[in-house]
Design a protein around this motif. Structure first.
Motif, PDB file in Angstrom:
ATOM      1  N   ASP A 261       0.814  -1.214   0.000  1.00  0.00           N
ATOM      2  CA  ASP A 261       0.000   0.000   0.000  1.00  0.00           C
ATOM      3  C   ASP A 261       0.848   1.264   0.000  1.00  0.00           C
ATOM      4  OD1 ASP A 261      -2.265  -1.481  -0.132  1.00  0.00           O
ATOM      5  OD2 ASP A 261      -2.663  -1.445   2.038  1.00  0.00           O
TER       6      ASP A 261
ATOM      7  N   ALA B 241       1.751   1.683  -3.531  1.00  0.00           N
ATOM      8  CA  ALA B 241       0.613   1.963  -4.417  1.00  0.00           C
ATOM      9  C   ALA B 241      -0.007   3.335  -4.169  1.00  0.00           C
ATOM     10  CB  ALA B 241      -0.457   0.875  -4.236  1.00  0.00           C
TER      11      ALA B 241
ATOM     12  N   LYS C   2      -2.861   5.322  -6.381  1.00  0.00           N
ATOM     13  CA  LYS C   2      -4.274   5.365  -5.975  1.00  0.00           C
ATOM     14  C   LYS C   2      -4.786   6.800  -5.970  1.00  0.00           C
ATOM     15  CE  LYS C   2      -4.666   1.132  -3.305  1.00  0.00           C
ATOM     16  NZ  LYS C   2      -4.396   0.534  -1.980  1.00  0.00           N
TER      17      LYS C   2
ATOM     18  N   ARG D 275      -5.738   7.978  -9.143  1.00  0.00           N
ATOM     19  CA  ARG D 275      -6.892   7.236  -9.654  1.00  0.00           C
ATOM     20  C   ARG D 275      -6.546   6.342 -10.839  1.00  0.00           C
ATOM     21  NH1 ARG D 275     -11.144   8.826  -6.981  1.00  0.00           N
ATOM     22  NH2 ARG D 275     -11.152  10.879  -6.021  1.00  0.00           N
ATOM     23  N   ARG D 276      -5.396   5.657 -10.739  1.00  0.00           N
ATOM     24  CA  ARG D 276      -5.048   4.688 -11.771  1.00  0.00           C
ATOM     25  C   ARG D 276      -5.878   3.419 -11.558  1.00  0.00           C
ATOM     26  NH1 ARG D 276       0.015   6.195 -13.630  1.00  0.00           N
ATOM     27  NH2 ARG D 276       0.025   8.446 -13.646  1.00  0.00           N
ATOM     28  N   SER D 277      -5.978   2.620 -12.620  1.00  0.00           N
ATOM     29  CA  SER D 277      -6.807   1.423 -12.520  1.00  0.00           C
ATOM     30  C   SER D 277      -6.150   0.386 -11.615  1.00  0.00           C
ATOM     31  CB  SER D 277      -7.003   0.813 -13.909  1.00  0.00           C
ATOM     32  OG  SER D 277      -5.798   0.212 -14.321  1.00  0.00           O
ATOM     33  N   ARG D 278      -6.962  -0.542 -11.072  1.00  0.00           N
ATOM     34  CA  ARG D 278      -6.433  -1.554 -10.162  1.00  0.00           C
ATOM     35  C   ARG D 278      -5.381  -2.427 -10.835  1.00  0.00           C
ATOM     36  NH1 ARG D 278     -10.612  -5.134  -7.597  1.00  0.00           N
ATOM     37  NH2 ARG D 278      -9.447  -6.626  -8.840  1.00  0.00           N
TER      38      ARG D 278
ATOM     39  N   ILE E 241      -2.099  -0.463 -11.198  1.00  0.00           N
ATOM     40  CA  ILE E 241      -1.421  -0.326  -9.904  1.00  0.00           C
ATOM     41  C   ILE E 241      -0.738  -1.636  -9.544  1.00  0.00           C
ATOM     42  CG2 ILE E 241      -1.781   0.005  -7.429  1.00  0.00           C
ATOM     43  CD1 ILE E 241      -4.016   1.985  -8.116  1.00  0.00           C
TER      44      ILE E 241
END
Ligand SMILES: Nc1ncnc2c1ncn2[C@@H]1O[C@H](COP(=O)(O)OP(=O)(O)OP(=O)(O)O)[C@@H](O)[C@H]1O
Ligand SMILES: [Mg+2]
Length: 355
Positions: free
Chosen positions: A94, A97, A101, A104-107, A110
Motif C-alpha cells: 500500500d 501503491a 491510488k 486514480r489509476r486502474s487496479r 497499480i
C-alpha cells in the motif's frame, strides 16, 4: 526521461540569500551528484527542483518546460528522502501503491507497477509486511519503490543512505547505480559523502556556501580540482597542502617553506619562480623511505588494504597512504619522496588552481 536545466537559481529566506545564482544541467539519463559540506545549499536546490521550495530568482526547466510555477505533483519528478517517510500503518504494497491510488489509476495498472517495482528491488516477498517489520535497508528500498512506480522523468534523492550502517550503504550504493543503469532515468542525488559522489556519479557538482565550485566527472574532479577547496574536499585521506615560495636550486624547482624545508616541484611551476604558491599532494603520491624530506612518524593507521601514516615534517603535518605494510613505528625518523608530476599548485590567496 528528461533533461534538467537550472539557470541562475537564487534562494532567499527573507534578507538571507542561501543560493547565489546556481547554474547546472543534468543531461537526459545522467546521474548527477550534488556534494558539499553541511549547510552549503544542496537540499535547498533539490527541494527547489522538486517544487517543495519556491524559487526566488532564476529558472528551472524539466524536459522542454519551465517548471518554476508548477506544483510538485505537476513536475513529473519523484523524490526519495533520508527519512524514508513511509506510512507506518500501511503495508509495503500500500505504501508503494499510494501515489497511484491518489492519481486514480486502474487496479490492474497499480498491481502491475507495484509488482514490477517490487521485483526490481527484491521486495516481492515483503509486500504484506509493515514498515516496522523491515530492516533499514528494506525500508529504504520501499521508499525507492514508491518513487519507481510513478515512472518519473527525474528522480531526486536527498541523502537516502545516511541512516544506514556502513556496510549497507556500500551495498545500496551499488543497488541505486544498478537501478539507474536499468531504468536510464535522469537522477539528481544529494550527499555530503565524497566517496558516494565519486562512486555513483556520471557528473559531480561540488558546492560550497551557496555557490558551485566545480562540475566534472569524478576523475576530472579528482585529478584536476579547480581550487584548493575542491582538492581538499574530494579524496580520503585529504590532500596535503604546503605553503611556500617557488625557487630554483641547481636547475630544479623547489617549494621553499618559511621554516627552511625544500619540497620538490614539477617543472610546470617555472612561471611562478619567486612567487608564493600552495603545493597540494595526495597521500598516495608520497613515498616513505625514499630520498627526500625529513619527517617523523606520529601515528600509524592500518586499514588492511593500505596504511595511513601521520607524519610531521618540521611543523608541517603530512598524511601518506602506502599500499605495502611499512615497518615503521611512532617517533621514527623517515624521509618522504613526492611524485612531483602528480603535484597540484594553487594560488595561496584565491585558492585557484595554477596549472
Ligand atoms: N527555512 C529556512 N529559513 C532560513 N534559512 C534556511 C531555511 N532552510 C535552510 N536554510 C539555510 O540554508 C542553507 C542551506 O541549507 P540546506 O538544507 O540546503 O543545506 P545542505 O547543503 O542540504 O546541508 P546538509 O548537508 O546539512 O543537509 C543553510 O545555511 C540553512 O541554514
Ligand atoms: Mg541537506
Amino acid at each position: 526521461m528528461a533533461k534538467l536545466t537550472i539557470r541562475n537559481a537564487v534562494k532567499r529566506y527573507g534578507a538571507l540569500e542561501v543560493l547565489h545564482g546556481v547554474s547546472v544541467a543534468a543531461e537526459d539519463g545522467e546521474f548527477v551528484v550534488l556534494v558539499g559540506p553541511s549547510g552549503c545549499g544542496k537540499s535547498t536546490l533539490l527541494r527547489m527542483i522538486a517544487g517543495l521550495e519556491s524559487i526566488s530568482d532564476g529558472e528551472i526547466e524539466i524536459g522542454d518546460g519551465i517548471v518554476n510555477d508548477l506544483e510538485p505533483n505537476e513536475r513529473d519528478i519523484a523524490m526519495v528522502f533520508q527519512s524514508y517517510a513511509l506510512y507506518p500503518h500501511m503495508s509495503v504494497r500500500d505504501n508503494m501503491a499510494f501515489s497511484l491510488k491518489l492519481a486514480r489509476r486502474s487496479r490492474q495498472e497499480i498491481e502491475r507497477k507495484v509488482n514490477d517495482a517490487a521485483s526490481i528491488l527484491d521486495l516481492t516477498t515483503l509486500l504484506d509486511r509493515y514498515p516496522r517489520q523491515l530492516s533499514g535497508g528494506q525500508r529504504q528500498r520501499v521508499a525507492m519503490g514508491r518513487a519507481i512506480v510513478r515512472d518519473p522523468s527525474v528522480f531526486l534523492f536527498d541523502e537516502p543512505l545516511s541512516n544506514l550502517d556502513a556496510k549497507l550503504r556500500v551495498q545500496m550504493r551499488t543497488e541505486i547505480k544498478t537501478l539507474h543503469q536499468r531504468l536510464g532515468t535522469t537522477m539528481v542525488y544529494v550527499t555530503h559523502d565524497q566517496m558516494e559522489a565519486m562512486t555513483m556519479a556520471d557528473r559531480i557538482v561540488v558546492m560550497r556556501a551557496g555557490h558551485i565550485e566545480q562540475v566534472g566527472s569524478p576523475l576530472e574532479i579528482y585529478d584536476t580540482p579547480a581550487n584548493s577547496f575542491v582538492a581538499g574536499f574530494i579524496g580520503s585521506p585529504s590532500m596535503n597542502f604546503i605553503d611556500g615560495r617557488v625557487v630554483e636550486r641547481e636547475g630544479t624547482l623547489k617549494l621553499a617553506t618559511a621554516e627552511g624545508i625544500d619540497w620538490p616541484l614539477p617543472e610546470s611551476a617555472r612561471p611562478h619562480i619567486g612567487q608564493p604558491v600552495q603545493l597540494g599532494i595526495r597521500p598516495e603520491h608520497i613515498t616513505v623511505g625514499a630520498d627526500g624530506v625529513k619527517a617523523k612518524v606520529t601515528i600509524i593507521e592500518p586499514t588492511g588494504s593500505e596504511t595511513h601514516l601521520q607524519l610531521q615534517a618540521g611543523s608541517q603535518p603530512i598524511v601518506a597512504a602506502v599500499r605495502d605494510r611499512p615497518s615503521v613505528s611512532p617517533g621514527q625518523s623517515v624521509t618522504l619522496g613526492i611524485d612531483a608530476r602528480k603535484a597540484h599548485l594553487f594560488d595561496p590567496a584565491s585558492g585557484k588552481r595554477l596549472h
